[in-house]
Design an enzyme around this catalytic site. Structure first.
Site, PDB file in Angstrom:
ATOM      1  N   HIS A 395      -1.320   1.066  -6.773  1.00  0.00           N
ATOM      2  CA  HIS A 395      -0.566   2.296  -7.003  1.00  0.00           C
ATOM      3  C   HIS A 395      -1.180   3.149  -8.107  1.00  0.00           C
ATOM      4  CE1 HIS A 395       2.677   4.783  -5.931  1.00  0.00           C
ATOM      5  NE2 HIS A 395       3.651   3.887  -5.872  1.00  0.00           N
ATOM      6  N   ASP A 399      -1.356   6.828  -3.681  1.00  0.00           N
ATOM      7  CA  ASP A 399       0.039   7.276  -3.664  1.00  0.00           C
ATOM      8  C   ASP A 399       0.764   6.667  -2.476  1.00  0.00           C
ATOM      9  OD1 ASP A 399      -0.352   8.844  -5.918  1.00  0.00           O
ATOM     10  OD2 ASP A 399      -0.934  10.605  -4.735  1.00  0.00           O
TER      11      ASP A 399
END
Length: 423
Positions: A395, A399
């Protein structure tokens, strides 16, 4: 007579130290040239250390699990002639100890073919295990035992730490009724024994890499179900038409192709993240790591330039690399350089998994098992072949929306397999 000292070799890639994983000889053994003396473990692969001479082992330089510097004394061999060491320079021998056997981990491989049985077959010698005790065995051996109708907890394992091997199943069957009179009560006898197994070699490297990955990367997972009915029909058709001449296709080369096509629109997934330098490197070449369980641990051989391979080319390379990995013959080059990883537990894939990233990559695509389920298609309830993709992403780099769109793109390609080949 003289002494020939073998030092820990420079394995390359700037490696300054390696872990001594396993000895294949002991003090007093006679060895010949090119005989494998020991296995050492780098960050990427297991390496055999052969003997350059004939002679007798007189000293070992370390114990399994010990981290040794490149250039340190690995083993001393008594040879005819002067050897390569002066008498005054001989190191003090290291006393040989009984080396613990490194545990093997479960291997996810195709099981040996066996005709399904609907009832238990004749039993061989039984082993006393608790009813809820899980014997050590690979998924392939468990599947083989299930096909044969054998209760695995009753089979004596001949592998390290009592691991049940394919050969044990065959031996169990070969016993026939000769041991059928063994008391059933023995299978339920109480046990109070304990066993300690050192975490060394490949198992330790796996533990370190998994811990490092979960501590450094910000993992998040995304799961999507896919209707693979059409692509399974295509695979069956291609195997029927070309299987004899080109080889059988599994689902993996189709998944590799889907990755290649989807990555054209999502290049951020085919990347490596250097979190120390804070640099993301996106690559045009798609080097797909295919996670493979072997008897020495989890390995990730790499299908290089998957973007330039046909289905059968990918299938042949996956098969070759998996065999090399399972046999412990994969080279460092074959086990490094991946840009994205594909992992599959095959028939044992379950419903959902949460794969751990293969750092420094930023994406890993996990394949769960195919099951037939009733689905609603155009208002009608029909039976379809369904499969989940359980994928993880870093992450820090990827995204959530992009990850979802990437997996949806793979889904679309697999559900409409003709689009895999439309340029």
């Amino acid at each position: 007579m003289g002494t020939h000292v073998i030092k820990m070799p420079d394995i390359g890639e700037g490696i300054a130290e390696v872990e001594l994983s396993q000895w294949h000889v002991k003090v007093g053994d006679l060895v010949v040239e090119d005989q494998v003396l020991a296995d050492v473990m780098t960050d990427k692969a297991m390496v055999d250390i052969p003997s350059p001479v004939h002679g007798k082992v007189i000293a070992l330089g370390g114990q399994p699990g010990e981290v040794m510097a490149v250039g340190s004394v690995l083993i001393s061999i008594e040879v005819e002639g002067a050897g390569n060491l002066k008498e005054s320079d001989k190191p003090a021998p290291v006393a040989a100890k009984e080396a613990p056997v490194a545990p093997k981990v479960e291997a996810v491989v195709e099981s040996k073919p066996a005709a399904p049985r609907t009832a238990p077959v004749c039993q061989g010698p039984m082993v006393a295990r608790e009813a809820d005790e899980r014997p050590l065995a690979s998924p392939a051996v468990r599947k083989h035992a299930l096909d044969l109708g054998i209760q695995l907890r009753l089979v004596r394992g001949s592998g390290p730490a009592g691991r049940v091997l394919h050969e044990d199943l065959e031996a169990y069957l070969a016993q026939g009724q000769s041991n059928a009179s063994a008391p059933v009560a023995a299978a339920y006898a109480q046990r109070n024994d304990e066993e300690q197994i050192q975490v060394i070699g490949m198992r330790r490297k796996i533990a370190q890499r998994m811990q490092d990955a979960t501590q450094r990367a910000a993992h998040f997972s995304y799961v999507e179900e896919i209707d693979v009915t059409a692509i399974e029909e295509l695979r069956a058709h291609l195997n029927e038409k070309h299987g004899a001449s080109r080889g059988k296709l599994t689902l993996l080369p189709f998944l590799v192709r889907a990755l290649v096509v989807a990555l054209r629109d999502f290049p951020q997934m085919n990347a490596r993240y250097d979190d120390e330098a804070q640099v993301i490197t996106r690559l045009g070449a798609v080097h797909v790591g295919v996670a493979t369980q072997s008897d020495v641990g989890l390995m990730v051989p790499v299908v290089r330039h998957a973007e330039a391979r046909s289905l059968w080319d990918s299938a042949a390379e996956i098969s070759r690399l998996a065999t090399a990995a399972r046999n412990g013959k994969a080279s460092r080059e074959e086990l490094s350089g991946s840009t994205i990883t594909l992992t599959s537990l095959g028939a044992l894939g379950g419903i959902v998994s949460t794969p751990v990233l293969n750092l420094p990559e930023v994406a890993i695509v996990g394949v769960n098992k195919i099951v037939e389920r009733p689905m609603v298609v155009k208002g009608q309830v029909v039976i379809r072949k369904m499969m989940n993709l359980s994928s993880s992403f870093d992450h820090r780099v990827v995204d959530g929306m992009d990850a979802a769109l990437f997996i949806q793109a793979i889904r679309g390609l697999l559900e409409q397999p003709a689009t895999l080949f439309v340029e």
